[in-house]
Design a protein around this motif. Structure first.
Motif: not given
Ligand SMILES: Cc1ncc(COP(=O)(O)O)c(C=O)c1O
Length: 440
Positions: A114, A116, A119, A152, A155, A202, A230, A269
């Motif tokens: 991930s 995320l 981050m 997003y 975030h 996004n 990102d 993805k």
């Protein structure tokens, strides 16, 4: 001079419903309500909220699972992937990470599934320990992050969770409103960072212009200001000719700001969401420092997964060929969104939406004060949309206009039905708003 955003805003100011005489408007509202009642009776159950690939689309990565067998060579560039060690990631995966992020392989770390998570780890690190040489963010009276919006929600959740104040900045057709960003960063040293999804953002799907990238890299800001770059959709083109994104690391390096950029991406993805590999890339100093802190809690990431990924996708040519297969699934879905919204709403002055050439979302704006009502009405008609407001920090869309359309998961047929419902909900809401305004 009027900006493109203001022009589009003006186009939305008078809808067909606002121009109708009272009796025609009343009749139209009644007709639309009758249509809504009919749809409610159909008992639909459709979902346009999930930004994830459809099951059939995920299946295209299944051959990767056949690569690692009990008799496979489990080494990569002399590294034994079946044991501890090589914290930064296996050589082939770091090469690939470098190509994704636009930095040399030595300036990357390849980790678990991930981005995320990376981050979050880096932000918590700066929160607790500070950017090297500066006060830890949690010791400061006030810390703020700029949040291009619509953006997003996850975030925004990362910073909100730490107690950092999220400041929305309008997205334009070329990226965040850079006049606003530059002004805020130059005048407020409590702004310590900013989230950016620079390619196929996004949810707007726009790609930052060269000028936006340059201005972000060179602008005046606090010395411990960091940009979370990102690049979740860096290879997610819908068409052979994809959007081009300027390499921000190159520009930042030229002006001595290379520590500013914290780049991430993942194969979520590309292969399997939640079971891919994730990349971090930054300046040599940042990579060394971030690796040292992450290493406290991790002996080694899953190198077998890294190995499987690089054997399946050894270089960018292989990645691009794989992404073309993904695009086969996505193109008809994005085309359905464009077709249905155009058929249903073009020329009404009621809505505008984006026309992405990649990524996973379309950003939709209805009239002021409409999004929450549209969301609720869709829900009542059996269609789930991403919660209205989710694309803004604290769920607070100041004009209550924005809805994120996630067209990737449903079948094209389901998507078309869901879009018909959305169009109907938007029309009724806009007509009712026009009526209420007259009554006020
Ligand atoms: C912009 C953006 N970044 C990150 C993620 C999550 O990525 P990962 O699965 O690597 O944590 C998503 C998923 O939707 C996303 O849209």
């Amino acid at each position: 001079m009027q900006t493109a955003y203001e022009k589009a805003e003006e186009e939305l100011t008078r809808t067909i419903y606002e121009k109708m005489p009272d009796d025609e408007l009343a009749r139209t509202v009644e007709e639309l309500r009758a249509e809504v009642a009919e749809v409610k009776a159909r008992g639909l159950k459709l979902d346009m909220a999930r930004g994830k690939p459809s099951p059939a689309q995920v299946d295209i990565s299944r051959p990767m699972l056949d690569i690692l067998t009990s008799s496979a060579d489990l080494t990569d560039g002399g590294v034994d992937c079946s044991n501890y060690g090589c914290f930064d990631g296996i050589p082939s995966a770091r090469r690939l990470a470098g190509e994704f992020l636009g930095v040399p392989p030595e300036q990357t770390i390849v980790l678990g599934s991930s981005s995320l998570n990376i981050m979050q780890s880096v932000l918590i690190h700066y929160w607790e320990k500070g950017v090297p040489g500066y006060t830890p963010w949690n010791k400061l009276d006030h810390v703020k992050f700029l949040c291009p919006s619509p953006g997003y929600d996850r975030h925004f959740g990362l910073t909100e969770d730490l107690g950092i104040e999220n400041i929305p900045v309008r997205m334009t057709e070329t990226g965040p409103d850079m006049d606003q960003v530059e002004y805020l960063c130059a005048t407020d040293s409590s702004i310590k960072g900013m989230f950016c999804v620079p390619k196929y953002s996004n949810p707007t799907g726009i790609t930052y212009s060269d000028e936006t990238v340059r201005r972000l890299a060179v602008m005046k800001a606090a010395p411990d200001f960091r940009i979370v770059w990102d690049n979740a959709y860096v290879v997610h083109d819908l068409f052979d000719e994809g959007d081009k994104l300027l390499n921000i690391h190159d520009v930042a390096r030229e002006v001595g700001n290379e520590d500013r950029i914290l780049a991430v991406a993942s194969t979520s993805k590309i292969t399997f969401p939640g079971a891919g590999i994730a990349f971090f890339g930054s300046s040599p100093a940042n990579v060394e420092e971030v690796a040292a802190t992450l290493q406290v809690g991790l002996i080694s990431a899953n190198k077998l997964n890294q190995l499987m990924h690089v054997r399946f996708l050894p270089d960018m040519d292989a990645v691009r060929a794989h992404m073309r297969k993904h695009a086969e699934f996505l193109r008809p879905r994005f085309a359905a969104v464009e077709r249905k919204l155009t058929e249903g709403l073009a020329g009404t002055g009621v809505a505008r939406w984006t026309h992405p050439r990649g990524g996973y979302f379309v950003s939709f704006d209805g009239p002021k004060g409409s999004a929450k009502r549209v969301w609720k009405l869709c829900r009542e008609m059996g269609v789930t949309l991403t919660t209205a407001g989710a694309t803004w920090p604290y769920g607070n869309d100041p004009d209550d206009t924005n809805i994120r359309i996630a067209p990737t998961y449903p079948t094209v047929d389901e998507l078309e039905q869901a879009l018909d419902v959305l169009v109907l909900a938007v029309k009724l809401t806009a007509a009712e708003l026009a009526q209420e305004e007259r009554a006020a």
